[in-house]
Scaffold this motif. Structure first.
Motif, PDB file in Angstrom:
ATOM      1  N   THR A  93    -151.951 -31.358 -71.968  1.00  0.00           N
ATOM      2  CA  THR A  93    -152.770 -30.651 -70.992  1.00  0.00           C
ATOM      3  C   THR A  93    -151.895 -29.743 -70.140  1.00  0.00           C
ATOM      4  O   THR A  93    -150.673 -29.882 -70.112  1.00  0.00           O
ATOM      5  CB  THR A  93    -153.514 -31.633 -70.071  1.00  0.00           C
ATOM      6  OG1 THR A  93    -152.558 -32.447 -69.367  1.00  0.00           O
ATOM      7  CG2 THR A  93    -154.449 -32.530 -70.873  1.00  0.00           C
ATOM      8  N   THR A  94    -152.544 -28.813 -69.454  1.00  0.00           N
ATOM      9  CA  THR A  94    -151.835 -27.941 -68.533  1.00  0.00           C
ATOM     10  C   THR A  94    -152.668 -27.782 -67.267  1.00  0.00           C
ATOM     11  O   THR A  94    -153.889 -27.956 -67.291  1.00  0.00           O
ATOM     12  CB  THR A  94    -151.554 -26.565 -69.166  1.00  0.00           C
ATOM     13  OG1 THR A  94    -150.666 -25.828 -68.333  1.00  0.00           O
ATOM     14  CG2 THR A  94    -152.836 -25.773 -69.366  1.00  0.00           C
ATOM     15  N   LEU A  99    -151.607 -22.199 -65.989  1.00  0.00           N
ATOM     16  CA  LEU A  99    -152.397 -21.226 -66.737  1.00  0.00           C
ATOM     17  C   LEU A  99    -152.350 -19.862 -66.058  1.00  0.00           C
ATOM     18  O   LEU A  99    -152.243 -18.827 -66.731  1.00  0.00           O
ATOM     19  CB  LEU A  99    -153.849 -21.698 -66.857  1.00  0.00           C
ATOM     20  CG  LEU A  99    -154.819 -20.705 -67.488  1.00  0.00           C
ATOM     21  CD1 LEU A  99    -154.364 -20.287 -68.882  1.00  0.00           C
ATOM     22  CD2 LEU A  99    -156.231 -21.287 -67.531  1.00  0.00           C
ATOM     23  N   GLU A 100    -152.413 -19.845 -64.752  1.00  0.00           N
ATOM     24  CA  GLU A 100    -152.339 -18.571 -64.023  1.00  0.00           C
ATOM     25  C   GLU A 100    -151.017 -17.863 -64.310  1.00  0.00           C
ATOM     26  O   GLU A 100    -150.965 -16.645 -64.497  1.00  0.00           O
ATOM     27  CB  GLU A 100    -152.503 -18.807 -62.528  1.00  0.00           C
ATOM     28  CG  GLU A 100    -152.608 -17.519 -61.716  1.00  0.00           C
ATOM     29  CD  GLU A 100    -152.863 -17.793 -60.251  1.00  0.00           C
ATOM     30  OE1 GLU A 100    -153.563 -16.989 -59.617  1.00  0.00           O
ATOM     31  OE2 GLU A 100    -152.344 -18.803 -59.734  1.00  0.00           O
ATOM     32  N   THR A 101    -149.922 -18.639 -64.401  1.00  0.00           N
ATOM     33  CA  THR A 101    -148.621 -18.070 -64.745  1.00  0.00           C
ATOM     34  C   THR A 101    -148.629 -17.500 -66.152  1.00  0.00           C
ATOM     35  O   THR A 101    -148.114 -16.407 -66.403  1.00  0.00           O
ATOM     36  CB  THR A 101    -147.525 -19.151 -64.631  1.00  0.00           C
ATOM     37  OG1 THR A 101    -147.474 -19.631 -63.281  1.00  0.00           O
ATOM     38  CG2 THR A 101    -146.164 -18.590 -65.022  1.00  0.00           C
ATOM     39  N   TRP A 102    -149.234 -18.235 -67.085  1.00  0.00           N
ATOM     40  CA  TRP A 102    -149.310 -17.750 -68.471  1.00  0.00           C
ATOM     41  C   TRP A 102    -150.113 -16.458 -68.556  1.00  0.00           C
ATOM     42  O   TRP A 102    -149.761 -15.567 -69.330  1.00  0.00           O
ATOM     43  CB  TRP A 102    -149.956 -18.814 -69.359  1.00  0.00           C
ATOM     44  CG  TRP A 102    -149.103 -20.026 -69.562  1.00  0.00           C
ATOM     45  CD1 TRP A 102    -147.798 -20.192 -69.200  1.00  0.00           C
ATOM     46  CD2 TRP A 102    -149.506 -21.261 -70.173  1.00  0.00           C
ATOM     47  NE1 TRP A 102    -147.353 -21.448 -69.545  1.00  0.00           N
ATOM     48  CE2 TRP A 102    -148.379 -22.119 -70.142  1.00  0.00           C
ATOM     49  CE3 TRP A 102    -150.695 -21.716 -70.727  1.00  0.00           C
ATOM     50  CZ2 TRP A 102    -148.417 -23.415 -70.666  1.00  0.00           C
ATOM     51  CZ3 TRP A 102    -150.742 -22.999 -71.240  1.00  0.00           C
ATOM     52  CH2 TRP A 102    -149.613 -23.835 -71.214  1.00  0.00           C
ATOM     53  N   LEU A 155    -157.246 -24.174 -74.370  1.00  0.00           N
ATOM     54  CA  LEU A 155    -158.663 -24.413 -74.604  1.00  0.00           C
ATOM     55  C   LEU A 155    -159.320 -24.935 -73.332  1.00  0.00           C
ATOM     56  O   LEU A 155    -158.746 -25.770 -72.619  1.00  0.00           O
ATOM     57  CB  LEU A 155    -158.849 -25.417 -75.739  1.00  0.00           C
ATOM     58  CG  LEU A 155    -158.157 -25.060 -77.060  1.00  0.00           C
ATOM     59  CD1 LEU A 155    -158.431 -26.128 -78.104  1.00  0.00           C
ATOM     60  CD2 LEU A 155    -158.602 -23.691 -77.568  1.00  0.00           C
ATOM     61  N   VAL A 156    -160.529 -24.445 -73.081  1.00  0.00           N
ATOM     62  CA  VAL A 156    -161.212 -24.743 -71.824  1.00  0.00           C
ATOM     63  C   VAL A 156    -162.614 -25.262 -72.092  1.00  0.00           C
ATOM     64  O   VAL A 156    -163.335 -24.730 -72.948  1.00  0.00           O
ATOM     65  CB  VAL A 156    -161.304 -23.468 -70.950  1.00  0.00           C
ATOM     66  CG1 VAL A 156    -162.003 -23.781 -69.623  1.00  0.00           C
ATOM     67  CG2 VAL A 156    -159.929 -22.879 -70.714  1.00  0.00           C
ATOM     68  N   VAL A 180    -154.833 -28.135 -73.461  1.00  0.00           N
ATOM     69  CA  VAL A 180    -156.163 -28.254 -72.871  1.00  0.00           C
ATOM     70  C   VAL A 180    -156.022 -28.091 -71.368  1.00  0.00           C
ATOM     71  O   VAL A 180    -155.156 -28.720 -70.748  1.00  0.00           O
ATOM     72  CB  VAL A 180    -156.794 -29.621 -73.194  1.00  0.00           C
ATOM     73  CG1 VAL A 180    -158.074 -29.834 -72.394  1.00  0.00           C
ATOM     74  CG2 VAL A 180    -157.074 -29.741 -74.686  1.00  0.00           C
ATOM     75  N   LEU A 181    -156.837 -27.219 -70.779  1.00  0.00           N
ATOM     76  CA  LEU A 181    -156.795 -27.057 -69.330  1.00  0.00           C
ATOM     77  C   LEU A 181    -157.334 -28.324 -68.670  1.00  0.00           C
ATOM     78  O   LEU A 181    -158.495 -28.690 -68.856  1.00  0.00           O
ATOM     79  CB  LEU A 181    -157.625 -25.848 -68.903  1.00  0.00           C
ATOM     80  CG  LEU A 181    -157.651 -25.587 -67.397  1.00  0.00           C
ATOM     81  CD1 LEU A 181    -156.251 -25.282 -66.872  1.00  0.00           C
ATOM     82  CD2 LEU A 181    -158.616 -24.459 -67.053  1.00  0.00           C
TER      83      LEU A 181
END
Length: 257
Positions: A93-94, A99-102, A155-156, A180-181
């Protein structure tokens, strides 16, 4: 990916088997194996060549139905299924901040941000930059949506269940940078990061927009053509075994369930 939401309903009758079908074969196989991977203990089958095979056999079909059964996730059971898949396939998971950084790094590193929920849920609000691709569509037609190997894939969904099921397949197919978020769109919203109601225009050639009507049994030429495709598919396992470029793998730890 929606199958994980139906597992409690499917298990209510202990004496029944489960048959998963689709238009041809691939999605039924993915669906049946997904139920098994998520811990379904009842006998699960994939209908051989699905609706096409049923049609070619001259059996009657129900046409024009518009009913859709969308039960909600079933609390603890859904969480147990998700944890089972996470442990078995090593799904990572992340966090929303990562995710914002990615998203900020997309000019240097390809990112596929994919929302695997239903179209209705996606239209109600989604993360900016995400693309709507249902989980089964992403697994069965990956090459239609992702072109860069070794890219990041995030994936969200809303609570992780559908995204985790989809991620388990992506990892088996060699997409090792699949995440996975954690907490899905709900966590993104809670973190005060932006949401979007923009709906991207879909390519009309996308599989979801194509005519998927079965081949009419009366069309002998079409039936013969499809039977040739079936014969070709039967040779695929031997061909796949000889192709060293394929990266499909099985999990290193396989539980009895």
């Amino acid at each position: 990916a929606e199958l994980i939401r139906h597992m409690d309903d499917l298990e209510k009758n202990p004496a029944s088997d489960i048959v998963v079908t689709c238009g041809g074969r691939a999605r039924a196989v993915f669906g049946a194996q997904s139920l098994i991977n998520a811990g379904m203990e009842k006998p699960v089958h994939a209908l051989y060549y699905g609706t096409m095979g049923w049609d070619l056999a001259g059996l009657p079909q129900t046409r024009g139905s518009t009913s859709v059964n969308e039960p909600g996730l079933s609390g603890n059971t859904s969480g147990q299924r998700t944890e089972h898949l996470t442990q078995r396939f090593g799904v990572a998971t992340t966090e929303p901040a990562t995710l914002e950084t990615w998203l900020d790094e997309q000019n240097n590193r390809t990112l596929y941000l994919i929302d695997v929920r239903t179209r209705k849920e996606f239209d109600a609000g989604h993360i900016p930059g995400s693309r709507w691709v249902p989980g089964g569509e992403l697994v069965g037609l990956t090459e239609d949506h992702m072109a860069t190997r070794n890219a990041r894939v995030c994936l969200v969904d809303d609570d992780g269940a559908r995204a985790t099921l989809t991620a388990s397949w992506m990892l088996q197919m060699g997409w090792s940078q699949t995440f996975v978020l954690k907490g899905g769109v709900t966590a993104w919203q809670a973190s005060e990061l932006a949401r979007s109601n923009h709906v991207p225009e879909l390519d009309p050639t996308d599989a979801g927009d194509q005519d998927t009507s079965p081949i009419p049994p009366s069309d002998a030429a079409m039936c013969d053509a499809y039977k040739r495709v079936i014969n070709y598919r039967e040779q695929l396992p031997e061909q796949v075994g000889k192709d060293v470029s394929l990266t499909f793998r099985f999990p290193s730890v396989v539980n009895s369930a």
